[in-house]
Design a protein around this motif. Structure first.
Motif, PDB file in Angstrom:
ATOM      1  N   UNK A  96      47.710  -6.603 -37.135  1.00 54.87           N
ATOM      2  CA  UNK A  96      47.611  -6.954 -35.712  1.00 54.87           C
ATOM      3  C   UNK A  96      47.048  -8.370 -35.559  1.00 54.87           C
ATOM      4  N   UNK A  97      46.005  -8.684 -36.316  1.00 55.40           N
ATOM      5  CA  UNK A  97      45.429 -10.037 -36.252  1.00 55.40           C
ATOM      6  C   UNK A  97      46.478 -11.079 -36.615  1.00 55.40           C
ATOM      7  N   UNK A 141      46.696   4.755 -28.932  1.00 60.06           N
ATOM      8  CA  UNK A 141      47.515   4.507 -30.122  1.00 60.06           C
ATOM      9  C   UNK A 141      47.459   5.712 -31.052  1.00 60.06           C
ATOM     10  N   UNK A 142      48.549   5.929 -31.778  1.00 56.29           N
ATOM     11  CA  UNK A 142      48.667   7.133 -32.602  1.00 56.29           C
ATOM     12  C   UNK A 142      48.792   6.829 -34.087  1.00 56.29           C
ATOM     13  N   UNK A 143      48.062   7.589 -34.866  1.00 54.64           N
ATOM     14  CA  UNK A 143      48.324   7.747 -36.285  1.00 54.64           C
ATOM     15  C   UNK A 143      49.086   9.057 -36.517  1.00 54.64           C
ATOM     16  N   UNK A 199      54.521   0.071 -34.972  1.00 53.96           N
ATOM     17  CA  UNK A 199      54.634   1.049 -33.893  1.00 53.96           C
ATOM     18  C   UNK A 199      53.616   0.862 -32.789  1.00 53.96           C
ATOM     19  N   UNK A 200      52.453   0.285 -33.128  1.00 58.44           N
ATOM     20  CA  UNK A 200      51.457  -0.019 -32.089  1.00 58.44           C
ATOM     21  C   UNK A 200      51.857  -1.262 -31.306  1.00 58.44           C
ATOM     22  N   UNK A 246      50.830   3.751 -26.335  1.00 55.37           N
ATOM     23  CA  UNK A 246      51.135   3.928 -24.923  1.00 55.37           C
ATOM     24  C   UNK A 246      50.116   3.167 -24.077  1.00 55.37           C
ATOM     25  N   UNK A 247      50.520   1.990 -23.527  1.00 59.09           N
ATOM     26  CA  UNK A 247      51.754   1.253 -23.778  1.00 59.09           C
ATOM     27  C   UNK A 247      51.629   0.444 -25.064  1.00 59.09           C
TER      28      UNK A 247
END
Length: 364
Positions: A74-75, A269-271, A343-344, A351-352
């Motif tokens: 992400x960074x 967010x999902x794992x 996916x994130x 979401x979102x």
């Protein structure tokens, strides 16, 4: 009247979409080993043992994987440096700090069900105290802090999985652990709310992994009854139900925070769903070497051995970690973390999603 309503709607949507397309100036993160970029290494005065870090860093780098974690991807996606661990006491945290620690729990030692591991002084409330200690070096007025944090991305987790696992390993039943889940969620929600009150406008609040799919749990709690396992994944149903409960309550807490703080963009967010997808269709994600089987381990049905853990005597790593979901029996490979990060950022596991058009591309 219609003009006033239109103006209000326009201003709201403008603010929302500006947040959705924001490029952040800093990242501040909290959590456990799924987010820790080196705090535990500082506490133990060791970055870890080979083969940790073999894929990306070429050496152990304070991360519980063969390479980068979700927070690293992400960074890099937002053009920021890898988030430095707070306990390293680096000179410059202007672009963010990581407070996450391997083994950290959502509940602190004040909880009467806590284990010795939960009393190590790294729980989520302690991590928030570290954030408060760092603040004076980042901004010198309340408004300056609000301005900084409004342009920052906050990750509140993954956290809570250790609360589950420590209690399970200590002999608590799934039902006993389930009774504590509301307390775990309340602790996570409380810190998220404190951060919003500090000025945070974009927060990612991740759920936990499907516990019944974690090789250490599969090894510790095997069943002779095939009906105890999910046919599409091979995971233990009962333990996955515990994780589903956690995520459902956490999602409800996020919904409540959104209603209370409409000025903030709070991302669930999902794992869980990502891991289930990986295990249900491993070849679709490139995981041809192993789904439930561990890359770095010491034998057994899942290549996880309590007496020969990754990095220690009797354990060895697979030749290509990118074809495996699980790295060491608890943590995922860099390849799996990258899939989760994608996916994130772009969906479907947030979401979102953190970003909108154009899609952010992850570094190789």
């Amino acid at each position: 009247m219609k003009g006033l309503l239109f103006l209000s709607l326009f201003l709201f949507l403008s603010k929302f979409f500006s947040l959705a397309n924001a490029k952040y100036n800093a990242i501040f993160s909290f959590g456990d080993s799924y987010t820790d970029t080196g705090n535990f290494a500082v506490l133990t005065n060791s970055p870890g043992s080979p083969p940790y870090g073999m894929t990306y860093f070429g050496h152990p780098a304070g991360r519980s994987s063969d390479g980068r974690l979700v927070i690293d991807f992400i960074a890099q996606a937002f053009g920021l440096p890898l988030v430095p661990p707070y306990l390293a006491k680096s000179n410059n945290y202007n672009q963010g700090a990581n407070f996450a620690v391997f083994g950290a729990t959502a509940l602190g030692s004040q909880n009467n069900t806590s284990t010795k591991a939960q009393q190590q002084g790294t729980s989520l409330d302690v991590q928030f105290q570290w954030f408060e200690e760092l603040k004076p070096s980042l901004c010198n007025t309340p408004q300056a802090c609000k301005d900084l944090f409004a342009q920052s991305l906050f990750l509140v987790g993954e956290i809570g999985g250790n609360d589950h696992n420590f209690m399970l390993m200590a002999g608590k039943t799934v039902q006993e652990v389930a009774s504590i889940v509301p307390k775990i969620i309340a602790a996570i929600s409380a810190v998220a709310e404190k951060l919003i009150n500090e000025g945070a406008t974009t927060l990612v609040v991740p759920g936990i992994l499907p516990t019944g799919c974690v090789p250490v749990i599969l090894t510790r709690f095997p069943s002779q009854n095939k009906d105890d396992y999910e046919p599409n994944t091979g995971c233990l149903k009962n333990y996955n139900g515990l994780s589903s409960l956690h995520d459902a309550l956490l999602r409800n807490a996020v919904t409540d925070l959104r209603a209370k703080y409409p000025q903030a963009r709070i991302i669930f967010a999902e794992y869980y769903r990502a891991v289930i997808d990986f295990l249900s269709n491993p070849a679709n994600f490139g995981f041809t070497g192993g789904s439930l089987k561990v890359c770095c381990g010491g034998g057994g049905p899942y290549n996880y051995n309590f007496s020969a853990s990754c990095g220690g005597p009797g354990a060895s790593a697979c030749s290509d970690p990118s074809t495996y979901v699980n790295w060491d029996g608890v943590h995922m490979t860099e390849a799996a973390f990258k899939q989760v990060a994608t996916g994130w950022l772009n969906g479907p596991y947030a979401d979102p999603p953190l970003s909108s058009v154009p899609s952010y591309q992850l570094a190789h």
